[in-house]
Motif scaffolding. Structure first.
Motif, mmCIF file in Angstrom:
data_model
loop_
_atom_site.group_PDB
_atom_site.id
_atom_site.type_symbol
_atom_site.label_atom_id
_atom_site.label_comp_id
_atom_site.label_asym_id
_atom_site.label_seq_id
_atom_site.Cartn_x
_atom_site.Cartn_y
_atom_site.Cartn_z
ATOM 1 N N GLN A 31 24.920 -36.731 35.251
ATOM 2 C CA GLN A 31 24.613 -37.999 34.562
ATOM 3 C C GLN A 31 23.872 -38.942 35.494
ATOM 4 N N GLN A 34 20.330 -37.835 35.805
ATOM 5 C CA GLN A 34 19.591 -38.073 34.562
ATOM 6 C C GLN A 34 19.282 -39.557 34.382
ATOM 7 N N GLN A 35 20.202 -40.422 34.793
ATOM 8 C CA GLN A 35 19.936 -41.858 34.634
ATOM 9 C C GLN A 35 18.776 -42.313 35.515
ATOM 10 N N ARG A 37 16.325 -40.258 36.389
ATOM 11 C CA ARG A 37 15.158 -39.632 35.764
ATOM 12 C C ARG A 37 14.682 -40.454 34.560
ATOM 13 N N ASP A 38 15.629 -41.022 33.824
ATOM 14 C CA ASP A 38 15.273 -41.822 32.649
ATOM 15 C C ASP A 38 14.484 -43.080 32.998
#
Length: 334
Positions: A31, A34-35, A37-38
């Motif tokens: 997570q 991914q955060q 990457r976002d």
């Protein structure tokens, strides 16, 4: 348990250290990554040439899992490469300039780590032959070395120590260290690279290096400043921070004198000592090899002036007030 592949090969001690010191939590690693990457869509001006989990993880580790800080570092990593394309266009160990710097011992890298598991990099400043190595090539060789070393997850967590020995570094050599190139180095290492620097140790520095240090201080973050130690010729104060059994004899350590070719041989492998053009490439960092072609078209014909790109990169809080030309040597020679 599904997470362990990202921490594969780490000792239980290091995993625990990452938890305690870096807030690394195996259960939410994905997570966290991914955060970060976002956030990439917020910077369409930057080409993020590498965004895999393992790569983003090193930025999180370098910023103690503070996601927005890790993202800022990731953005600056690629922006620095975008603003200084010429530095990275042939960014590999067999580039002639980088190879020469490595062969001359810039940087030296000790085989064994210190008592905290940190990798020790050495710079013997007096060995800088300015007719042979440009400062930029030495900086490129250091950045490439770090790029190779940071692949090691233990080092992402434990970090690095840099020792600079200024013995016999002449005033004339020092006069070549202009504010603009020192700034370039500070941006590249402090603001754009995903490594933890546990300490930068100056040894045997003459007064003019002290003067130089005072001038670059404004570009250093408080955190960096606290980690710079000026030991002068007091090796005892160095030994309190880095045990003598981790150091070569030049620094009063119990190890033999450092052999300048050690790291170059490691990086260049069979090509070490071969001065001709050749094909074998020991390390070619894919994610810096080429920025997207339209970027290169924009950047090549009219390279941005350094001072301009520094302002645009927004990394420097303190631009020199009213200094129109920062290519002046800091130490003017009469």
């Amino acid at each position: 348990a599904e997470m362990t592949h990202l921490q594969a090969g780490l000792s239980p001690e290091t995993i625990e250290k990452a938890r305690l010191e870096l807030n690394e939590n195996p259960d939410i690693l994905h997570q966290d990554i991914q955060q970060v990457r976002d956030m990439i869509i917020t910077r369409p001006d930057i080409g993020f040439l590498r965004t895999d989990d393992a790569f983003i993880l090193r930025f999180l580790r370098a910023r103690k899992f503070h996601q927005s800080e890790a993202f800022r570092l990731l953005a600056q990593y690629f922006q620095y490469r975008q603003l200084n394309l010429d530095m990275f266009k042939n960014f590999k160990a067999d580039d002639p300039g980088i190879k020469r710097a490595l062969t001359d011992g810039f940087p030296g890298v000790l085989e064994n780590r210190d008592h905290c598991g940190r990798k020790i990099l050495l710079l013997f400043a007096a060995n800088w032959d300015q007719s042979r190595n440009s400062f930029i090539d030495i900086l490129r060789a250091i950045l490439l070395s770090l790029e190779v070393l940071i692949e090691d997850q233990e080092l992402q967590i434990n970090g690095f120590i840099l020792i600079i020995d200024w013995s016999n570094f002449s005033f004339k050599q020092a006069s070549k260290l202009t504010p603009s190139i020192l700034k370039l180095a500070i941006e590249g290492l402090q603001d754009s690279f995903p490594a933890r620097f546990g300490g930068v140790h100056f040894v045997n520095q003459p007064w003019y290096i002290h003067a130089l240090y005072t001038l670059i201080k404004p570009f250093l973050k408080d955190k960096t400043r606290k980690r710079i130690f000026l030991h002068g010729n007091n090796l005892n104060s160095l030994h309190q921070l880095i045990h003598p059994e981790c150091l070569p004899s030049e620094f009063g350590g119990t190890l033999p004198p450092y052999d300048m070719g050690t790291w170059a041989r490691t990086l260049l492998g069979p090509d070490y000592g071969d001065e001709n053009e050749y094909t074998h490439t020991s390390y070619n960092s894919m994610h810096v090899k080429h920025a997207s072609s339209n970027l290169e078209r924009e950047a090549s014909p009219k390279p941005m002036k350094r001072s301009q790109s520094v302002v645009e990169a927004g990394t420097l809080k303190h631009e020199e007030q009213g200094e129109s030309d920062n290519t002046q040597p800091l130490l003017a020679l009469d």
